[in-house]
Motif scaffolding. Structure first.
Motif, PDB file in Angstrom:
ATOM      1  N   ARG A 226      14.366  -2.611 -14.948  1.00  0.00           N
ATOM      2  CA  ARG A 226      12.942  -2.842 -14.704  1.00  0.00           C
ATOM      3  C   ARG A 226      12.680  -3.428 -13.327  1.00  0.00           C
ATOM      4  NH1 ARG A 226      15.220  -6.665 -17.793  1.00  0.00           N
ATOM      5  NH2 ARG A 226      14.731  -8.884 -17.505  1.00  0.00           N
ATOM      6  N   HIS A 227      13.617  -4.218 -12.808  1.00  0.00           N
ATOM      7  CA  HIS A 227      13.410  -4.850 -11.512  1.00  0.00           C
ATOM      8  C   HIS A 227      13.346  -3.802 -10.401  1.00  0.00           C
ATOM      9  CE1 HIS A 227      14.148  -8.562 -13.617  1.00  0.00           C
ATOM     10  NE2 HIS A 227      15.361  -8.159 -13.964  1.00  0.00           N
ATOM     11  N   GLU A 228      14.145  -2.760 -10.529  1.00  0.00           N
ATOM     12  CA  GLU A 228      14.117  -1.690  -9.530  1.00  0.00           C
ATOM     13  C   GLU A 228      12.835  -0.868  -9.654  1.00  0.00           C
ATOM     14  OE1 GLU A 228      17.795   0.465  -9.445  1.00  0.00           O
ATOM     15  OE2 GLU A 228      19.001  -1.364  -9.368  1.00  0.00           O
ATOM     16  N   ALA A 229      12.320  -0.740 -10.876  1.00  0.00           N
ATOM     17  CA  ALA A 229      11.026  -0.085 -11.069  1.00  0.00           C
ATOM     18  C   ALA A 229       9.904  -0.938 -10.476  1.00  0.00           C
ATOM     19  CB  ALA A 229      10.776   0.152 -12.556  1.00  0.00           C
ATOM     20  N   GLU A 230       9.986  -2.246 -10.676  1.00  0.00           N
ATOM     21  CA  GLU A 230       8.974  -3.159 -10.128  1.00  0.00           C
ATOM     22  C   GLU A 230       8.934  -3.076  -8.610  1.00  0.00           C
ATOM     23  OE1 GLU A 230      10.348  -6.803 -11.788  1.00  0.00           O
ATOM     24  OE2 GLU A 230       9.511  -6.379 -13.784  1.00  0.00           O
ATOM     25  N   LEU A 231      10.078  -2.877  -7.968  1.00  0.00           N
ATOM     26  CA  LEU A 231      10.092  -2.748  -6.513  1.00  0.00           C
ATOM     27  C   LEU A 231       9.366  -1.481  -6.084  1.00  0.00           C
ATOM     28  CD1 LEU A 231      10.847  -3.702  -3.734  1.00  0.00           C
ATOM     29  CD2 LEU A 231      13.106  -2.655  -4.029  1.00  0.00           C
ATOM     30  N   TRP A 232       9.609  -0.373  -6.776  1.00  0.00           N
ATOM     31  CA  TRP A 232       8.850   0.840  -6.445  1.00  0.00           C
ATOM     32  C   TRP A 232       7.348   0.609  -6.631  1.00  0.00           C
ATOM     33  CZ3 TRP A 232       9.578   4.618  -3.434  1.00  0.00           C
ATOM     34  CH2 TRP A 232      10.829   5.215  -3.263  1.00  0.00           C
ATOM     35  N   GLU A 233       6.981  -0.113  -7.672  1.00  0.00           N
ATOM     36  CA  GLU A 233       5.565  -0.396  -7.894  1.00  0.00           C
ATOM     37  C   GLU A 233       4.977  -1.144  -6.691  1.00  0.00           C
ATOM     38  OE1 GLU A 233       1.785  -0.748  -9.219  1.00  0.00           O
ATOM     39  OE2 GLU A 233       3.345   0.539 -10.062  1.00  0.00           O
ATOM     40  N   ARG A 234       5.691  -2.125  -6.186  1.00  0.00           N
ATOM     41  CA  ARG A 234       5.199  -2.897  -5.035  1.00  0.00           C
ATOM     42  C   ARG A 234       5.114  -2.032  -3.782  1.00  0.00           C
ATOM     43  NH1 ARG A 234       9.248  -7.872  -5.190  1.00  0.00           N
ATOM     44  NH2 ARG A 234       8.340  -8.256  -3.131  1.00  0.00           N
ATOM     45  N   VAL A 235       6.141  -1.210  -3.552  1.00  0.00           N
ATOM     46  CA  VAL A 235       6.154  -0.340  -2.368  1.00  0.00           C
ATOM     47  C   VAL A 235       5.000   0.654  -2.426  1.00  0.00           C
ATOM     48  CG1 VAL A 235       7.439   1.496  -1.197  1.00  0.00           C
ATOM     49  CG2 VAL A 235       8.625  -0.582  -1.927  1.00  0.00           C
ATOM     50  N   LEU A 236       4.808   1.297  -3.566  1.00  0.00           N
ATOM     51  CA  LEU A 236       3.764   2.317  -3.670  1.00  0.00           C
ATOM     52  C   LEU A 236       2.372   1.699  -3.626  1.00  0.00           C
ATOM     53  CD1 LEU A 236       5.422   4.685  -6.296  1.00  0.00           C
ATOM     54  CD2 LEU A 236       5.354   4.926  -3.800  1.00  0.00           C
ATOM     55  N   THR A 237       2.226   0.509  -4.167  1.00  0.00           N
ATOM     56  CA  THR A 237       0.946  -0.203  -4.046  1.00  0.00           C
ATOM     57  C   THR A 237       0.650  -0.521  -2.582  1.00  0.00           C
ATOM     58  OG1 THR A 237       1.143  -1.147  -6.267  1.00  0.00           O
ATOM     59  CG2 THR A 237      -0.304  -2.292  -4.723  1.00  0.00           C
ATOM     60  N   ASP A 238       1.671  -0.931  -1.839  1.00  0.00           N
ATOM     61  CA  ASP A 238       1.512  -1.172  -0.402  1.00  0.00           C
ATOM     62  C   ASP A 238       1.075   0.088   0.336  1.00  0.00           C
ATOM     63  OD1 ASP A 238       1.879  -3.830   0.066  1.00  0.00           O
ATOM     64  OD2 ASP A 238       3.738  -3.619   1.203  1.00  0.00           O
ATOM     65  N   ILE A 239       1.715   1.211   0.006  1.00  0.00           N
ATOM     66  CA  ILE A 239       1.376   2.475   0.670  1.00  0.00           C
ATOM     67  C   ILE A 239      -0.059   2.872   0.327  1.00  0.00           C
ATOM     68  CG2 ILE A 239       1.904   4.943   0.774  1.00  0.00           C
ATOM     69  CD1 ILE A 239       4.860   4.199   0.423  1.00  0.00           C
ATOM     70  N   GLU A 240      -0.444   2.712  -0.926  1.00  0.00           N
ATOM     71  CA  GLU A 240      -1.838   3.015  -1.301  1.00  0.00           C
ATOM     72  C   GLU A 240      -2.816   2.164  -0.506  1.00  0.00           C
ATOM     73  OE1 GLU A 240      -1.275   4.475  -5.939  1.00  0.00           O
ATOM     74  OE2 GLU A 240      -1.496   2.335  -5.493  1.00  0.00           O
ATOM     75  N   GLY A 241      -2.499   0.892  -0.332  1.00  0.00           N
ATOM     76  CA  GLY A 241      -3.380   0.038   0.459  1.00  0.00           C
ATOM     77  C   GLY A 241      -3.485   0.503   1.892  1.00  0.00           C
ATOM     78  N   ALA A 242      -2.354   0.871   2.488  1.00  0.00           N
ATOM     79  CA  ALA A 242      -2.354   1.330   3.871  1.00  0.00           C
ATOM     80  C   ALA A 242      -3.142   2.626   4.044  1.00  0.00           C
ATOM     81  CB  ALA A 242      -0.921   1.527   4.364  1.00  0.00           C
ATOM     82  N   LEU A 243      -3.125   3.489   3.027  1.00  0.00           N
ATOM     83  CA  LEU A 243      -3.804   4.776   3.110  1.00  0.00           C
ATOM     84  C   LEU A 243      -5.196   4.747   2.500  1.00  0.00           C
ATOM     85  CD1 LEU A 243      -0.893   7.251   2.250  1.00  0.00           C
ATOM     86  CD2 LEU A 243      -1.547   6.256   4.439  1.00  0.00           C
ATOM     87  N   GLU A 244      -5.648   3.551   2.088  1.00  0.00           N
ATOM     88  CA  GLU A 244      -6.966   3.378   1.488  1.00  0.00           C
ATOM     89  C   GLU A 244      -7.147   4.268   0.264  1.00  0.00           C
ATOM     90  OE1 GLU A 244     -10.041   3.710   4.443  1.00  0.00           O
ATOM     91  OE2 GLU A 244      -8.894   2.553   5.911  1.00  0.00           O
ATOM     92  N   LEU A 245      -6.110   4.330  -0.549  1.00  0.00           N
ATOM     93  CA  LEU A 245      -6.162   5.088  -1.786  1.00  0.00           C
ATOM     94  C   LEU A 245      -6.433   4.159  -2.955  1.00  0.00           C
ATOM     95  CD1 LEU A 245      -2.995   7.348  -1.305  1.00  0.00           C
ATOM     96  CD2 LEU A 245      -5.380   7.968  -0.868  1.00  0.00           C
ATOM     97  N   LYS A 246      -7.091   4.669  -3.960  1.00  0.00           N
ATOM     98  CA  LYS A 246      -7.351   3.902  -5.169  1.00  0.00           C
ATOM     99  C   LYS A 246      -6.015   3.523  -5.829  1.00  0.00           C
ATOM    100  CE  LYS A 246      -9.591   4.408  -9.693  1.00  0.00           C
ATOM    101  NZ  LYS A 246     -10.308   5.361 -10.588  1.00  0.00           N
ATOM    102  N   PRO A 247      -5.867   2.282  -6.281  1.00  0.00           N
ATOM    103  CA  PRO A 247      -4.616   1.899  -6.951  1.00  0.00           C
ATOM    104  C   PRO A 247      -4.276   2.837  -8.112  1.00  0.00           C
ATOM    105  CG  PRO A 247      -5.945  -0.040  -6.512  1.00  0.00           C
ATOM    106  CD  PRO A 247      -6.803   1.145  -6.159  1.00  0.00           C
ATOM    107  N   GLY A 248      -3.017   3.240  -8.183  1.00  0.00           N
ATOM    108  CA  GLY A 248      -2.586   4.156  -9.227  1.00  0.00           C
ATOM    109  C   GLY A 248      -2.731   5.618  -8.868  1.00  0.00           C
ATOM    110  N   THR A 249      -3.181   5.908  -7.637  1.00  0.00           N
ATOM    111  CA  THR A 249      -3.335   7.308  -7.219  1.00  0.00           C
ATOM    112  C   THR A 249      -1.989   8.018  -7.153  1.00  0.00           C
ATOM    113  OG1 THR A 249      -5.345   6.859  -5.957  1.00  0.00           O
ATOM    114  CG2 THR A 249      -4.091   8.810  -5.321  1.00  0.00           C
ATOM    115  N   ILE A 250      -0.979   7.328  -6.598  1.00  0.00           N
ATOM    116  CA  ILE A 250       0.361   7.912  -6.503  1.00  0.00           C
ATOM    117  C   ILE A 250       0.974   7.881  -7.901  1.00  0.00           C
ATOM    118  CG2 ILE A 250       2.646   7.728  -5.461  1.00  0.00           C
ATOM    119  CD1 ILE A 250       1.240   6.099  -3.174  1.00  0.00           C
TER     120      ILE A 250
END
Length: 541
Positions: A226-250
């Motif tokens: 789960r910890h490795e999944a949580e890291l992907w969650e943080r990375v993808l949330t960061d990318i969504e923020g940078a691209l101004e995408l709605k959370p959960g888009t990816i």
């Protein structure tokens, strides 16, 4: 910066200190704007240490397994497993995934796979691609063009390839946490390969995919917990923020291809519940992980690879628990890969291979999987027919909750009966050398003996050799002990067979001597090398 301009700012000052140690080809330079470089720099700086920490944690857990422990369901996450919750709704273009095809990110493969008639194509930067700089960057260019439906290719024989009007849905698999992109650095440290692959793809294509009515979709490989999944969650949330995408888009699908992850499937779904749409039975890597993680357990030495089918107890338990877990949470349960490829010129052998595929896909559909994988377009009609018959007019089997399934921790690591044969040992040596020879030459997906082999099957082959040479159970049917001297001798004989089969010119250009050297190096090393592709990557470029 608005969503349109952020992808077109190559003249903006500052790249966040990102260093590329290899030149970008001309056609790739427009993809690597300063905006993307700053994003890569920020992600690398923010998550490099966390990736290293998680990789170190893998080795700490391995030490406990080597001392006699076995994987188990974590007591501290019992509430997640026992409580009622669901993942977020699944996008409409991912609700029918009955047949998916996978393959590397070269141009011709992408076109053919998208045109294949499969529902989904997984474009793979990981196990079916050699991670050379050229392959990784060309793959990004090819996907950029594929997303925009402008991708074309002309073969040496003049045949021209272009996309059909209704291509498969595209999902991209970035590299796992263990692989770096050594040519891209921030603060003197390599950017993790998965972060590089995902960020470059998403930065350049997320909005275009959304505008088409689809979305940015990923397959996440080789998670251990789960910890490795949580890291992907943080990375993808960061990318969504940078691209101004709605959370959960990816959106993501996670491959359950490690013996540790199967004990945390609920937890992985929960960690990614705003974006995850399913789990996949990554069967070949799962077998490799079983060998690797339980390598010190003499009662769990596996027989010949050909005998380790999805009907053996530990694999059947894994597959059925995955279906039950996913459907309880409203997520897809994807079946595994059919590695067979059609055999031309031998009707009897081809019929036998097709029958194996039929039985495998009928088992998956009957058990409740929502879809399956094939490696060759020629198998798509068969797989589609089987799932069409099972599903009827439904797009999936999410309504099959499989409450009849009950799987214990002991069943998930149960020993597997069978024998070790000379043909099995020699086959492992031959496949590993052939595959890694092609891999070192830049080809990560290779047809060998009528199977489409990728890094996972080479990993099984060399892991079995390592384990057989170190356990009392590593004995052939005739009583011959499997040791390093025997492996070394048979390796030389198999090399000569490969040379005779291919001819001197093809043998020399295929890096097979280097592959044999690498195979023996990792087999003889008493410290089990975590992934064959790590020392392999050191030999690239």
């Amino acid at each position: 910066m608005n969503k349109q301009s952020q992808h077109h700012d190559p003249e903006q000052a500052g790249n966040g200190g990102l260093e590329l140690t290899r030149e970008l080809p001309v056609e790739a330079k427009p993809l690597f704007s300063n905006g993307l470089r700053r994003l890569l720099a920020r992600l690398g700086e923010r998550y490099r240490d966390r990736v290293d920490h998680l990789l170190a944690a893998r080795q700490e857990f391995q030490a406990r397994l080597d001392a006699g422990a076995v994987p188990h369901f974590p007591a501290e996450t019992a509430e997640i497993r026992e409580s009622d919750w669901k993942v977020a709704p699944i996008p409409s273009d991912l609700r029918d995934r009955r047949v998916e095809i996978t393959g590397p990110v070269d141009r011709k493969m992408i076109i053919n796979a998208l045109n294949s008639g499969a529902k989904v194509f997984m474009a793979d930067f990981e196990d079916s691609s050699t991670p050379s700089w050229e392959n990784m960057i060309d793959g990004q260019v090819n996907l950029f063009d594929a997303v925009r439906r402008s991708i074309e290719f002309t073969a040496d024989n003049g045949k021209h390839y272009r996309l059909n009007p209704d291509p498969a849905v595209l999902i991209v698999r970035p590299r796992g946490w263990h692989l770096d992109e050594k040519h891209v650095r921030i603060g003197g440290k390599a950017v993790p390969g998965g972060i590089f692959d995902a960020a470059v793809y998403l930065y350049n294509n997320a909005q275009a995919l959304i505008d088409q009515g689809s979305g940015p979709y990923l397959y996440l490989p080789k998670l251990e917990n789960r910890h490795e999944a949580e890291l992907w969650e943080r990375v993808l949330t960061d990318i969504e923020g940078a691209l101004e995408l709605k959370p959960g888009t990816i959106k993501v699908t996670v491959l359950i291809e490690t013996i540790t992850a199967v004990f945390e499937m609920d937890e992985i779904l929960h960690a990614l519940k705003s974006r995850i749409v399913g789990l996949n039975c990554g069967r070949w890597d799962y077998i490799f992980s079983y060998i690797k993680r339980l390598r010190a357990h003499s009662d769990k030495v596996l027989p010949d690879r050909a005998q380790v089918t999805m009907t053996v107890p530990f694999l059947k338990a894994y597959s059925q628990l995955l279906i039950k877990t996913c459907h309880r949470r409203g997520a897809f349960a994807m079946g595994g890969m059919a590695a067979q490829i059609p055999i031309k010129g031998d009707e009897k052998a081809n019929a036998a291979a097709i029958q194996k595929v039929r039985e495998d896909k009928e088992r998956e559909a009957g058990d409740g999987h929502d879809g399956t994988w094939v490696a060759h377009p020629g198998l798509i009609p068969l797989a589609m027919e089987i799932f069409d018959e099972q599903l009827g007019d439904k797009p999936n089997q999410l309504d099959r909750l499989r409450e009849d399934v009950s799987v214990t921790a002991e069943e998930l690591v149960a020993p597997c009966k069978g024998s070790i044969t000379e043909a099995g040992v020699r086959g492992n040596i031959n496949v590993a050398i052939r595959y890694m020879g092609a891999w070192l030459a830049g080809q990560g997906c290779v047809p060998i003996n009528h199977l489409m082999e990728d890094a996972a099957t080479a990993e099984i082959a060399r892991a079995q050799l390592w384990q057989w040479a170190r356990h009392a159970r590593g004995v052939l049917e005739d009583g011959t002990n499997i040791d390093l001297d025997l492996i070394r001798r048979w390796q030389g004989e198999e090399l000569e067979k490969i040379r005779a089969d291919l001819g001197d010119e093809a043998f020399s250009s295929g890096h097979f001597l280097r592959a044999a050297e690498l195979l023996y190096e990792v087999t003889a090393d008493d410290d089990f090398v975590e992934f064959l592709t790590l020392p392999g990557y050191d030999r690239l470029d």
